[in-house]
Design a protein around this motif. Structure first.
Motif, PDB file in Angstrom:
ATOM      1  N   GLY A   1      95.804   4.651  -5.813  1.00  0.00           N
ATOM      2  CA  GLY A   1      95.994   3.640  -6.848  1.00  0.00           C
ATOM      3  C   GLY A   1      95.412   4.099  -8.172  1.00  0.00           C
TER       4      GLY A   1
ATOM      5  N   LEU B   1     102.630  -5.610 -12.915  1.00  0.00           N
ATOM      6  CA  LEU B   1     101.534  -6.008 -12.037  1.00  0.00           C
ATOM      7  C   LEU B   1     101.823  -7.348 -11.374  1.00  0.00           C
ATOM      8  CD1 LEU B   1      98.797  -5.338 -10.904  1.00  0.00           C
ATOM      9  CD2 LEU B   1      97.736  -6.325 -12.940  1.00  0.00           C
TER      10      LEU B   1
ATOM     11  N   PHE C   1     101.176  -0.618 -10.385  1.00  0.00           N
ATOM     12  CA  PHE C   1     100.101   0.161 -11.003  1.00  0.00           C
ATOM     13  C   PHE C   1     100.672   1.193 -11.973  1.00  0.00           C
ATOM     14  CE2 PHE C   1      97.231  -0.484  -7.016  1.00  0.00           C
ATOM     15  CZ  PHE C   1      97.127  -1.837  -7.354  1.00  0.00           C
TER      16      PHE C   1
ATOM     17  N   SER D   1      91.878  -1.106  -8.134  1.00  0.00           N
ATOM     18  CA  SER D   1      93.170  -0.776  -7.526  1.00  0.00           C
ATOM     19  C   SER D   1      93.018  -0.252  -6.098  1.00  0.00           C
ATOM     20  CB  SER D   1      93.913   0.248  -8.389  1.00  0.00           C
ATOM     21  OG  SER D   1      93.134   1.418  -8.572  1.00  0.00           O
TER      22      SER D   1
ATOM     23  N   MET E   1      91.764  -2.051 -13.621  1.00  0.00           N
ATOM     24  CA  MET E   1      92.679  -1.338 -12.719  1.00  0.00           C
ATOM     25  C   MET E   1      92.013  -0.100 -12.141  1.00  0.00           C
ATOM     26  SD  MET E   1      95.244  -3.189 -12.437  1.00  0.00           S
ATOM     27  CE  MET E   1      96.047  -2.022 -11.358  1.00  0.00           C
TER      28      MET E   1
ATOM     29  N   LEU F   1      93.345  -9.812  -9.768  1.00  0.00           N
ATOM     30  CA  LEU F   1      94.283  -8.943 -10.471  1.00  0.00           C
ATOM     31  C   LEU F   1      95.320  -9.740 -11.251  1.00  0.00           C
ATOM     32  CD1 LEU F   1      94.857  -5.922  -8.059  1.00  0.00           C
ATOM     33  CD2 LEU F   1      93.260  -6.193  -9.951  1.00  0.00           C
TER      34      LEU F   1
END
Length: 387
Positions: free
Chosen positions: A251, A290, A306, A233, A229, A363
Motif C-alpha cells: 500500500g 479512495l 491508493f 494504508s 495514507m 480513511l
C-alpha cells in the motif's frame, strides 16, 4: 549533452535545490523509520510517542513568525543550508537523547528547522521557475519522495546490520552533509536589496489575506491526505482488506511510487493545463478513488484507490507552494507551517477516528480531506497558463 547540462545554470540550480528537497525527505524518513527503536530505548508509551510526533508539528507552527525574519536577514540560500546542517545535528541529538523531555525538545527544534528549510527551499524553487520561466517544482518535490525512499532503504540495511540507532543516524548524517555540499554549489543568489525592502513591507506583521487562508487550508488538508495514507494504508490492507502480511506493505509502495512517477510528469501538466486545474482535478481524483476503495472493499480496489491518491495528490503541494511564494515570504511561511502540521497531525487524527469507530471511517476522513482541497483550489489565485 551531459557537459552542457552541468554548465547550464538552470540545471545546476535545479540540482542544488533538489539536494535540499532530498535531504529533508531523507532526514524525516530516517528518524520516522526508527520510532519503534526510540520508543524502546526511552521506554515510552504509545501516547508518549504520539506526543513526540506532535512536538515536531508544534515546532513547525512556532517557526512561522521566525522564518520571514530569517529569510530577510540571511537570504533563502543561506537559511536553507543552515537549516539542513541543523537538522543533521538534531538527528544525532535524537539518537543520544537520554530521556523523554530531552527527546521532546529535540523534536520541537526539529520542527522549527523543518519549517525554515521548507520555506527556504520552496522559495528557491519558485525563484528558479520565475527566473527561467520553466516549471520544475513538481520534480523538485519528487526528490523529497526519493529522499524518503533512500532513507527507507538505508534504514532497512542498517537495521539488519545493527540495532544501534546511533550508528544508523551517524551514517545518515554523513549522507545529509554530502547533500548539503551538493546544494551549496548552485543555490540562487537572493533578490536585489530594493526587492527585499519591498518584500519586507509585504511580510510585516499583518493578517493573512483571504487567498493565503485558502492556500493554508488546501495545504493542510493536502498533507493530511498524504501523511495519513503513508501511515495507515498497510494497516488497512492487513486488517480491513484482509491482505497477507507480505502484501500489506505494498500500500505504501503504491502511494509513494505513483506519487514519485506523477511528480516527474506533473510540470508538463502544469504547463499545459495550469496549476489550478491540476490541483482541482487531482484532488478530486484522490477523493473519488479512495471513496471507491472504501465502498468496494477488497485488496484490488484498495490498491486502485491508493494509486489514485498518489496520482491525484502528487502536484498539490508543489502548486500551492508556488502560489504562496508569489504572495511573499510571510504567506509562504504560514502555508509551509500548515503543511508540516498537516503532515504530522494527519496520522494521529486518523488514529483517533479509527479508535472511535473503524479504520474505514478513518480513511473516509482522508477522502473528505482530499475533497476539501479540491474546493479550496477554486478560491486560490493561480498563475495563468502562458504560451
Amino acid at each position: 549533452m551531459y557537459v552542457s547540462r552541468v554548465h547550464d545554470p538552470f540545471h545546476r540550480g535545479r540540482s542544488a535545490i533538489a539536494a535540499l528537497f532530498c535531504s529533508l525527505g531523507f532526514q524525516y524518513a530516517t528518524w520516522a523509520s526508527r520510532i519503534p527503536a526510540v520508543k524502546a530505548d526511552l521506554g515510552l508509551t504509545a501516547a508518549e510517542v504520539g506526543v513526540l510526533l506532535m512536538a515536531a508539528g508544534i515546532g513547525a507552527v512556532a517557526s512561522f513568525p521566525l522564518v520571514p525574519v530569517l529569510v530577510r536577514r540571511l537570504g533563502s540560500a543561506r537559511l536553507a543550508l543552515l537549516s539542513a546542517l541543523c537538522l543533521t545535528a538534531l538527528l544525532l541529538a535524537l539518537a543520544v537523547a537520554p530521556d523523554y523531555p530531552v527527546a521532546l525538545l529535540v523534536m520541537v527544534a526539529d520542527g522549527v528547522c523543518v519549517g525554515c528549510l521548507n520555506v527556504a527551499m520552496n522559495a528557491q524553487g519558485t525563484a528558479l521557475e520565475t527566473r527561467y520561466r520553466r516549471n520544475t517544482m513538481a520534480r523538485l518535490h519528487a526528490t523529497f519522495s526519493a529522499g524518503s525512499l533512500l532513507a527507507a532503504l538505508l534504514a532497512s540495511g542498517m537495521t539488519a546490520a545493527t540495532s544501534s540507532v546511533t550508528a544508523h543516524f551517524g551514517v545518515a548524517a554523513v549522507v545529509l552533509v554530502l547533500l548539503a555540499g551538493v546544494a551549496r554549489t548552485g543555490l540562487l543568489e537572493d533578490e536585489a536589496p530594493g526587492e527585499a525592502r519591498q518584500d519586507k513591507s509585504r511580510t510585516g506583521w499583518s493578517l493573512p489575506s483571504r487567498i493565503t487562508l485558502w492556500m493554508c487550508c488546501a495545504m493542510a488538508f493536502g498533507t493530511v491526505t498524504e501523511g495519513a495514507m503513508n501511515d495507515w494504508s498497510a494497516l488497512y490492507l492487513r486488517e480491513v482488506a484482509k491482505a497477507s502480511a507480505e502484501l500489506a506493505p505494498t500500500g505504501i509502495a503504491v502511494v509513494s511510487g505513483m506519487m514519485v512517477v506523477a511528480r516527474l510528469f506533473a510540470d508538463g501538466w502544469r504547463s499545459r493545463w495550469g496549476d489550478g486545474r491540476v490541483v482541482l482535478l487531482g484532488s478530486a481524483l484522490a477523493a473519488a478513488g479512495l471513496a471507491f476503495a472504501l465502498v468496494s472493499g477488497g485488496v484490488t480496489a484498495a490498491l486502485i484507490g491508493f494509486a489514485c491518491v498518489g496520482l491525484g495528490c502528487a502536484a498539490v503541494t508543489p502548486c500551492v507552494y508556488v502560489a504562496a511564494a508569489k504572495q511573499g515570504s510571510q504567506a509562504l511561511a504560514l502555508v509551509a507551517a500548515m503543511g508540516t502540521t498537516g503532515l504530522l497531525a494527519g496520522p494521529p487524527l486518523i488514529g483517533f477516528v479509527a479508535s472511535a469507530s473503524s479504520l474505514v471511517w478513518g480513511l473516509a476522513v482522508v477522502a473528505a480531506a482530499a475533497a476539501v482541497v479540491s474546493l479550496c483550489s477554486t478560491r486560490i489565485r493561480w498563475t495563468p497558463v502562458t504560451g
